[in-house]
Design an enzyme around this catalytic site. Sequence first.
Site, mmCIF file in Angstrom:
data_model
loop_
_atom_site.group_PDB
_atom_site.id
_atom_site.type_symbol
_atom_site.label_atom_id
_atom_site.label_comp_id
_atom_site.label_asym_id
_atom_site.label_seq_id
_atom_site.Cartn_x
_atom_site.Cartn_y
_atom_site.Cartn_z
ATOM 1 C CG ASP A 94 -2.010 1.012 1.191
ATOM 2 O OD1 ASP A 94 -2.359 1.487 0.095
ATOM 3 O OD2 ASP A 94 -2.554 1.329 2.269
ATOM 4 C CG HIS A 103 -7.281 -1.595 -4.382
ATOM 5 N ND1 HIS A 103 -8.450 -0.986 -3.946
ATOM 6 C CD2 HIS A 103 -7.066 -2.629 -3.540
ATOM 7 C CE1 HIS A 103 -8.912 -1.630 -2.892
ATOM 8 N NE2 HIS A 103 -8.088 -2.629 -2.618
ATOM 9 C CG HIS A 112 -5.832 -1.811 0.454
ATOM 10 N ND1 HIS A 112 -6.802 -1.212 -0.306
ATOM 11 C CD2 HIS A 112 -4.857 -0.869 0.619
ATOM 12 C CE1 HIS A 112 -6.444 0.032 -0.599
ATOM 13 N NE2 HIS A 112 -5.275 0.265 -0.043
ATOM 14 C CG HIS A 160 -4.927 3.469 -3.815
ATOM 15 N ND1 HIS A 160 -3.571 3.686 -3.760
ATOM 16 C CD2 HIS A 160 -5.265 2.900 -2.624
ATOM 17 C CE1 HIS A 160 -3.104 3.282 -2.574
ATOM 18 N NE2 HIS A 160 -4.121 2.805 -1.874
#
Length: 381
Positions: free
Chosen positions: A174, A260, A274, A257
């Site tokens: 992340d 993601h 994540h 992101h």
Amino acid sequence: MTAKPSIFSSPSRYVQGKDAIHELGKYLKQLGENPLLLSDDTVWGLVEQSLTDGFEKEGLPVNRVKFEGFATAERVNDTVKLIKDNNYDVVVGLGGGSAIDSAKAAGFEADIRWASVPTAASSDAPTSTLSVIYTEDGAFDEYRFFPRNPDLVLIDTQLVAGAPEQFLIAGIGDAMATWVEARATARGNGTTMNGGHPTRAGAALAELCADILRKDSFAALDAVRAGVVTPALDAVVEANTLLSGLGFESGGLAAAHAIHDGLSAAEQTHGLSHGEKVNIGTLAQLIMEGADSEEIEDFIEFTTKVGLPTTLTEVGLSPEDTDVLEAVAKAATAEEETIHNMPFPVEPAQVVEALITLEHTARRVREERGLPEPKKYEAKH
């Protein structure tokens, strides 16, 4: 039309240290008299004794409710009702991201203070002004934004040292996106998650985050395997939690992101963390923006060695899954997604091309640099 201002935001207080959970009562006492604690049974078993001792010292009641599953709209509503029915004046998310996201969302809806107490350094969400809300089966539903950051973020590095190494690996995945996305947002003059233009401070913290991770990640993982707190682990916990949190929120998110979020909608990826999905997004962003070949290859080597996926194979997909990749790309390029902070327009086809390319690029680099071949990931249902 008035130009948007640059905005920097942060938690009111950030506390990090070995055995810091003992001090939680002291810091919560500054926020309220009747806290509500959200945690699952595993986390509660780890913190109950230390936390209770600290609460008793401060004269605070221990009001804990069991939290399981994802942060969903229904769970947030149930927590708001609980808060109002019992006159709780501060809500604490203890443990993983879902408990923390639920506490933030419920605290805002109930108009009380909220605190984040992660027990692993697995994401940068604890410091932020937003919650990620999921559906019951774990697909991304929406971001919820709040007018302020948590009133307190407290992280006990001994708890991090005792958590499975996979949590720290996910946090590194992340956090490795933070600088890549912040610099793209700055080049594109994009909008950050707090509604303004990126700040230089946010970008500087994002870059510092990346520097620390490259320097200290492997030593930090050694510390977690040994179950001890070292300076390297302390540095990586701060990078994963505080620096990445401030860096993404005041520096900006971009393609990583958003991809993601697209991957989260693919059933094949359910069960991945994540940070694992973000790492695929970061690599796809680097390819999409035409980053220097050496940077892309070094990123593949570093994150592969950390234990993060760098191929579609490792997230349960393949370049032949055209329909799934197109659905991922469509979700990643939805109108409200952060991919539009990139310094050029992005269409779904570019995302598909980057995802297909990363499979071939990562396999080549892994072979050239003597890294393990990718192993197929089987989704957990």
